[in-house]
Design an enzyme around this catalytic site. Structure first.
Site, PDB file in Angstrom:
ATOM      1  N   LYS A  41       0.827  -1.296   0.137  1.00 34.67           N
ATOM      2  CA  LYS A  41      -0.027  -0.001   0.098  1.00 34.67           C
ATOM      3  C   LYS A  41       0.774   1.195   0.053  1.00 34.67           C
ATOM      4  CE  LYS A  41      -0.310   0.129   5.038  1.00 34.67           C
ATOM      5  NZ  LYS A  41      -0.917  -0.566   6.033  1.00 34.67           N
ATOM      6  N   TYR A 251      15.027  30.508   4.697  1.00 32.06           N
ATOM      7  CA  TYR A 251      14.113  31.272   5.373  1.00 32.06           C
ATOM      8  C   TYR A 251      14.336  31.502   6.614  1.00 32.06           C
ATOM      9  CZ  TYR A 251      11.021  30.571   1.168  1.00 32.06           C
ATOM     10  OH  TYR A 251      10.701  30.471  -0.120  1.00 32.06           O
TER      11      TYR A 251
HETATM   12  C1  LIG Z   1      -0.408  -1.560   6.833  1.00 31.47           C
HETATM   13  C2  LIG Z   1      -1.177  -2.938   7.391  1.00 31.47           C
HETATM   14  C3  LIG Z   1      -0.200  -4.003   7.370  1.00 31.47           C
HETATM   15  C4  LIG Z   1       1.345  -4.297   7.425  1.00 31.47           C
HETATM   16  O1  LIG Z   1       1.778  -3.707   8.760  1.00 31.47           O
HETATM   17  P1  LIG Z   1       3.394  -3.634   9.203  1.00 31.47           P
HETATM   18  O2  LIG Z   1       3.468  -3.199  10.511  1.00 31.47           O
HETATM   19  O3  LIG Z   1       3.933  -2.731   8.356  1.00 31.47           O
HETATM   20  O4  LIG Z   1       3.670  -4.858   8.960  1.00 31.47           O
HETATM   21  C5  LIG Z   1      -1.178  -5.258   8.038  1.00 31.47           C
HETATM   22  N1  LIG Z   1      -2.199  -5.266   7.922  1.00 31.47           N
HETATM   23  C6  LIG Z   1      -2.874  -4.179   7.490  1.00 31.47           C
HETATM   24  C7  LIG Z   1      -4.373  -4.025   7.815  1.00 31.47           C
HETATM   25  C8  LIG Z   1      -2.530  -3.048   7.597  1.00 31.47           C
HETATM   26  O5  LIG Z   1      -3.014  -1.822   7.117  1.00 31.47           O
END
Ligand SMILES: *Cc1c(COP(=O)(O)O)cnc(C)c1O
Length: 342
Positions: A41, A251
């Site tokens: 993701k 800045y």
């Molecule tokens: C992002 C996510 C993960 C992965 O989590 P990590 O801590 O990066 O391994 C797993 N399950 C869900 C539902 C998530 O949203």
């Protein structure tokens, strides 16, 4: 040789060696490659979804997890199944399954959609109450959907406390109940609750799948310390000058040179994910200090090197900002150039 005029928007360099080494560690922990779903993701936590998808496919990974259908479409060719965490289908796709995060959303899925039911085992973020399992299955069947998974999420797998154990127990009890109920509808259900930290909390994997995000990309608290950072961020020089003692850079001039000092600007700013809170306080792994305020598209450092390594471990940059490596990675500009360095 690095060209001084290679200016654009910084470069993200990715290490295949680190990624493969992390996958080896994960595979050893889980015991079966087929159980590993890679979480890609948000552009694979800023690494570049397509590049990581291609590489993990070569390794033998067959499952992925994303947030949106548009993200799944981008990497569909690489996987046998992609779980979409929070979106609705626009067109039927045999490779996708969609998480159901609330009872009320079941009616929004078109007939025939493959879905995975999220249960709230204690995090109180998304998912239905464990007591609503039978009701949810009924609704899913009435809507003409196929339930292919039951899932949950640990709230604090990354801290050593009892929370992990009681969530695990609630989920195990649900697995039994759901398997029995699913028989009535002719569904074959897979079960998964663990993210990276959850997977490393237990010596054996008792579920059908684990959802590995951060462990692919680097080490965090409580994970296997041998996990290596895959991503490093480098900037290309825009301009160099020598500040005289008493002159200030950027800045509001929050940095004042104490003696003559060479500073250069590099082609990365907060618009590219270089969090502005690190202004005037971050030091690179090579000991080069960030001087003054980070601008939208550039930042100044106390050096005149053409190519500057800004970080090779997002956790270190995160410390300067008071956040976690996840946030630094996920906020990296999608338009930055990304390339494999080994
Ligand atoms: C992002 C996510 C993960 C992965 O989590 P990590 O801590 O990066 O391994 C797993 N399950 C869900 C539902 C998530 O949203």
């Amino acid at each position: 040789m690095t060209l001084a005029y290679n200016i654009g928007m910084g470069t993200i360099k990715l290490s295949r060696k680190a990624l493969h080494s992390n996958l080896d560690i994960i595979a050893q922990q889980v015991g079966a490659i087929d159980k590993i779903a890679v979480v890609l993701k948000d552009n694979a936590y800023g690494h570049g979804a397509k590049m990581i998808a291609h590489e993990v496919q070569q390794y033998g990974i067959k499952q992925a997890v994303v947030r949106l259908e548009s993200e799944a479409l981008e990497i569909a060719e690489f996987f046998e199944n992609i779980l979409i965490l929070a979106d609705f289908p626009t067109a039927p796709n045999p490779v996708f399954s969609y998480a159901i995060n609330a009872l009320e959303s079941i009616e929004k899925f078109p007939n025939g959609t493959r879905v995975e039911l999220k249960i709230d085992t204690g995090m109180h973020r998304n998912g239905i109450a464990p007591d609503d399992l039978a009701k949810a299955f009924e609704k899913i069947a009435a809507q003409g959907l196929e339930c292919v998974g039951v899932m949950s999420h640990f709230k604090s797998a990354d801290t050593l406390s009892s929370e992990w154990f009681w969530q695990r127990e609630i989920f195990d009890a649900l697995k039994e109940k759901a398997t029995k109920l699913a028989g009535k509808y002719g569904w074959k259900i897979r079960f998964h609750i663990s993210n990276s930290a959850g997977t490393f909390r237990s010596s054996q994997c008792t579920d059908n799948m684990v959802r590995m995000g951060i462990a692919l990309y680097m080490d965090t608290t409580l994970l296997q310390p041998a996990l290596k950072p895959v991503l490093s961020l480098t900037g290309n020089k825009i301009a160099t000058r020598t500040l005289k003692a008493g002159q200030r850079v950027g800045y509001n001039g929050i940095y004042e040179a104490q003696c003559d000092e060479v500073v250069s600007t590099y082609d990365l700013g907060y618009a590219n994910g270089l969090d502005r809170l690190a202004s005037n306080r971050y030091v690179t792994p090579d000991g080069i200090a960030l001087r003054g305020r980070i601008s939208m598209d550039s930042a100044a450092f106390s050096t005149d090197t053409d190519e500057l390594l800004i970080f090779d471990n997002a956790n270190e940059y995160a410390k300067a900002v008071g956040t976690i490596g996840y946030e630094i990675l996920a906020c990296l500009d999608k338009n930055l150039k990304r390339e494999w360095c080994d």
